[in-house]
Design a protein around this motif. Sequence first.
Motif, mmCIF file in Angstrom:
data_model
loop_
_atom_site.group_PDB
_atom_site.id
_atom_site.type_symbol
_atom_site.label_atom_id
_atom_site.label_comp_id
_atom_site.label_asym_id
_atom_site.label_seq_id
_atom_site.Cartn_x
_atom_site.Cartn_y
_atom_site.Cartn_z
ATOM 1 N N LYS A 1 7.966 14.712 -7.763
ATOM 2 C CA LYS A 1 9.090 15.662 -7.723
ATOM 3 C C LYS A 1 8.680 17.014 -8.281
ATOM 4 O O LYS A 1 9.017 18.058 -7.743
ATOM 5 N N GLN B 1 6.547 18.948 -5.823
ATOM 6 C CA GLN B 1 7.355 19.498 -4.738
ATOM 7 C C GLN B 1 8.089 20.756 -5.210
ATOM 8 O O GLN B 1 8.136 21.759 -4.508
ATOM 9 N N MET B 2 8.662 20.691 -6.424
ATOM 10 C CA MET B 2 9.348 21.847 -6.983
ATOM 11 C C MET B 2 8.368 22.997 -7.161
ATOM 12 O O MET B 2 8.652 24.134 -6.812
ATOM 13 N N ALA C 1 5.591 23.620 -5.592
ATOM 14 C CA ALA C 1 5.194 24.191 -4.298
ATOM 15 C C ALA C 1 6.280 25.095 -3.727
ATOM 16 O O ALA C 1 5.999 26.192 -3.242
ATOM 17 N N SER C 2 7.550 24.661 -3.831
ATOM 18 C CA SER C 2 8.624 25.473 -3.256
ATOM 19 C C SER C 2 8.877 26.738 -4.069
ATOM 20 O O SER C 2 9.136 27.802 -3.508
ATOM 21 N N GLU C 3 8.779 26.653 -5.386
ATOM 22 C CA GLU C 3 9.037 27.833 -6.221
ATOM 23 C C GLU C 3 7.844 28.779 -6.291
ATOM 24 O O GLU C 3 8.022 29.973 -6.501
ATOM 25 N N ASP D 1 5.992 29.839 -3.982
ATOM 26 C CA ASP D 1 6.032 30.805 -2.881
ATOM 27 C C ASP D 1 6.947 31.984 -3.192
ATOM 28 O O ASP D 1 6.793 33.054 -2.627
ATOM 29 N N ARG D 2 7.916 31.774 -4.092
ATOM 30 C CA ARG D 2 8.923 32.809 -4.350
ATOM 31 C C ARG D 2 8.658 33.644 -5.601
ATOM 32 O O ARG D 2 9.399 34.576 -5.870
#
Length: 164
Positions: free
Chosen positions: A69, A72-73, A75-77, A79-80
Motif C-alpha cells: 500500500k 502504491q501511495m 508512486a501516485s504522490e 508524480d505530483r
Amino acid sequence: MPIYEFYCPDCNTLFNFFSRTINTSKKPKCPRCRTCTLERQMSAFAFTGKASETGEGEEMAFDEGKMEKAMQMLASEADRINEDDPRQAADLMRKLTDMTGMELGAGMEEALRRMERGEDPEQLEAEMGDLLEGEDPFVIPGKKGKGASAARRVPLRDETLYDL
C-alpha cells in the motif's frame, strides 16, 4: 563460506571477516587497535525467490500488505510533488515511514528534519554524504539493541576482508 561482521567500540568501526567454516564462537581482536575483542554484529542479507509457506520469514520486519500500500501511495504522490521543494519530498518520506512502521536511522532522520525546514537536498548530501553512506537508512522497530540511542555515532566501515 560465510562472512561475519564485527564491531569495535573503541574504534567505532565495522570489520568483515571471512571464515572457511561456519564459526559461531570465535571473536577476533580489532585489526586496527589490536586490543579490543570485537563484538559480532547482525548483518543485513539479501535473498531471492519467495519464502516457503512453512513459517519461515514470519518474523519479517514489516507487514507486506502495508509495504505494498505504501509503495502504491508513494508512486501516485511522487508524480505530483514539486522537485524543487524539499519539504514535499520530506513529507512523502514521512508518510512512507508512518504507513510501514519503519523508522529512520539517526543520520537519515537529521537529513529529513533539515529538508522539512526547506534546506537544499544537494547541500545536505554534500555535508552529510559520508554519514548517510555509513548507515542503514531504516531501523527495524524494537531492534535497536540495548543502550542504543539516536545520539550514537554511526560506525565507520572498514572494507577490507580479514581472515577469521
